[in-house]
Motif scaffolding. Structure first.
Motif, PDB file in Angstrom:
ATOM      1  N   SER A 132      -5.703  -4.878   0.274  1.00  0.00           N
ATOM      2  CA  SER A 132      -6.808  -4.439  -0.580  1.00  0.00           C
ATOM      3  C   SER A 132      -7.771  -5.580  -0.885  1.00  0.00           C
ATOM      4  CB  SER A 132      -6.244  -3.887  -1.883  1.00  0.00           C
ATOM      5  OG  SER A 132      -5.618  -4.941  -2.600  1.00  0.00           O
ATOM      6  N   PHE A 153      -0.441  -3.703   0.704  1.00  0.00           N
ATOM      7  CA  PHE A 153      -0.793  -2.317   0.988  1.00  0.00           C
ATOM      8  C   PHE A 153      -2.257  -2.031   0.720  1.00  0.00           C
ATOM      9  CE2 PHE A 153      -1.413   2.117  -0.222  1.00  0.00           C
ATOM     10  CZ  PHE A 153      -1.002   2.724   0.958  1.00  0.00           C
ATOM     11  N   SER A 154      -2.831  -1.237   1.571  1.00  0.00           N
ATOM     12  CA  SER A 154      -4.139  -0.627   1.355  1.00  0.00           C
ATOM     13  C   SER A 154      -4.157   0.660   2.165  1.00  0.00           C
ATOM     14  CB  SER A 154      -5.275  -1.533   1.831  1.00  0.00           C
ATOM     15  OG  SER A 154      -6.500  -0.813   1.814  1.00  0.00           O
ATOM     16  N   PRO A 155      -4.598   1.751   1.559  1.00  0.00           N
ATOM     17  CA  PRO A 155      -4.673   2.993   2.325  1.00  0.00           C
ATOM     18  C   PRO A 155      -5.771   2.956   3.388  1.00  0.00           C
ATOM     19  CG  PRO A 155      -5.616   3.312   0.145  1.00  0.00           C
ATOM     20  CD  PRO A 155      -5.002   1.935   0.172  1.00  0.00           C
ATOM     21  N   HIS A 156      -6.566   1.913   3.404  1.00  0.00           N
ATOM     22  CA  HIS A 156      -7.662   1.801   4.358  1.00  0.00           C
ATOM     23  C   HIS A 156      -7.313   0.961   5.583  1.00  0.00           C
ATOM     24  CE1 HIS A 156      -9.981   3.768   1.302  1.00  0.00           C
ATOM     25  NE2 HIS A 156      -9.669   2.822   0.446  1.00  0.00           N
ATOM     26  N   THR A 190       7.749   4.027   1.674  1.00  0.00           N
ATOM     27  CA  THR A 190       6.968   5.207   1.317  1.00  0.00           C
ATOM     28  C   THR A 190       6.323   5.051  -0.050  1.00  0.00           C
ATOM     29  OG1 THR A 190       8.916   6.260   0.342  1.00  0.00           O
ATOM     30  CG2 THR A 190       8.421   6.781   2.663  1.00  0.00           C
ATOM     31  N   SER A 196       3.462  10.821  -3.684  1.00  0.00           N
ATOM     32  CA  SER A 196       2.158  11.406  -4.011  1.00  0.00           C
ATOM     33  C   SER A 196       2.391  12.829  -4.497  1.00  0.00           C
ATOM     34  CB  SER A 196       1.235  11.410  -2.785  1.00  0.00           C
ATOM     35  OG  SER A 196       1.578  12.452  -1.904  1.00  0.00           O
ATOM     36  N   LEU A 229       4.388   9.489   1.322  1.00  0.00           N
ATOM     37  CA  LEU A 229       3.433   9.023   2.325  1.00  0.00           C
ATOM     38  C   LEU A 229       3.823   7.617   2.757  1.00  0.00           C
ATOM     39  CD1 LEU A 229       0.167  10.206   0.535  1.00  0.00           C
ATOM     40  CD2 LEU A 229       1.462  11.391   2.322  1.00  0.00           C
ATOM     41  N   GLY A 280       4.146   3.766   3.109  1.00  0.00           N
ATOM     42  CA  GLY A 280       3.856   2.640   2.234  1.00  0.00           C
ATOM     43  C   GLY A 280       3.706   1.361   3.030  1.00  0.00           C
ATOM     44  N   ASN A 281       3.621   0.244   2.327  1.00  0.00           N
ATOM     45  CA  ASN A 281       3.444  -1.047   2.984  1.00  0.00           C
ATOM     46  C   ASN A 281       4.589  -1.353   3.949  1.00  0.00           C
ATOM     47  OD1 ASN A 281       1.753  -3.438   3.192  1.00  0.00           O
ATOM     48  ND2 ASN A 281       3.505  -4.533   2.364  1.00  0.00           N
TER      49      ASN A 281
END
Length: 189
Positions: free
Chosen positions: A6, A35-38, A65, A68, A73, A75-76
């Protein structure tokens, strides 16, 4: 330092006096992965090039994971696993469950009754136990009551609650059960 994560992680790297980069061509001295969802394939590819060339690699957490509203979902830890598969390397993990992270957080203020709250036995609760801090396992995320009952001593929480409403009880007694810290966790009892 090649940063996968992030904008907050990039800021932390910069604040530590290091130059954050996003490409292997920028000749990073290390790779740090948070972690970053992008994050995407291009980010993984740049990190794989650096790690494959022998650049030291550090990951912030190994959670496979993320809970959510829809389901679990990636995870890192899932992204770490992808790089491990691609490079054959293993990162140094500096976040939970390592107790020093919790001690560093405590050193930032004068806390009267610290409580580590988490939904994972192997990272959140184990980290609290390593740091000798009380923990509250919430059953609203990844871990179930059956997992908590079957947990190894080093992964057992002091308190268990159905969800975060358990923090409202002053002693965590009516929504949870009390378990003393494990006597056989890695830093002794």
């Amino acid at each position: 330092m090649l940063v996968m994560g992030s904008d907050a992680l990039i800021a932390e790297v910069y604040d530590a006096g290091l130059q954050p980069v996003r490409r292997w061509a920028d000749d990073p001295v290390a790779v740090v992965q948070g972690f970053s969802p992008h994050l995407g394939w291009r980010d993984l590819a740049e990190a794989a090039l650096a790690i494959g060339a022998g650049t030291p690699w550090t990951a912030t957490n190994p959670d496979l994971t993320l809970p959510s509203e829809r389901a679990l979902l990636p995870g890192n830890g899932s992204l770490v696993s992808a790089l491990r598969a691609a490079t054959g390397a293993r990162p140094r993990v500096v976040g939970k469950p390592h107790g020093f992270m919790f001690q560093e957080a405590l050193a930032r203020d004068n806390f009267q009754r610290p409580l580590v709250i988490g939904d994972r036995l192997g990272t959140d609760i184990a980290g609290a136990n390593y740091a000798r801090l009380p923990s509250l396992l919430v059953l609203s995320g990844v871990t179930t009551a059956v997992h908590a009952i079957r947990a190894r001593p080093a992964h057992r929480p002091r308190y268990v609650a159905a969800d975060l409403r358990g923090i409202h009880h002053p002693d965590h007694a009516d929504l949870s059960y009390h378990r003393p810290p494990p006597a056989d966790h890695p830093i002794g009892g």
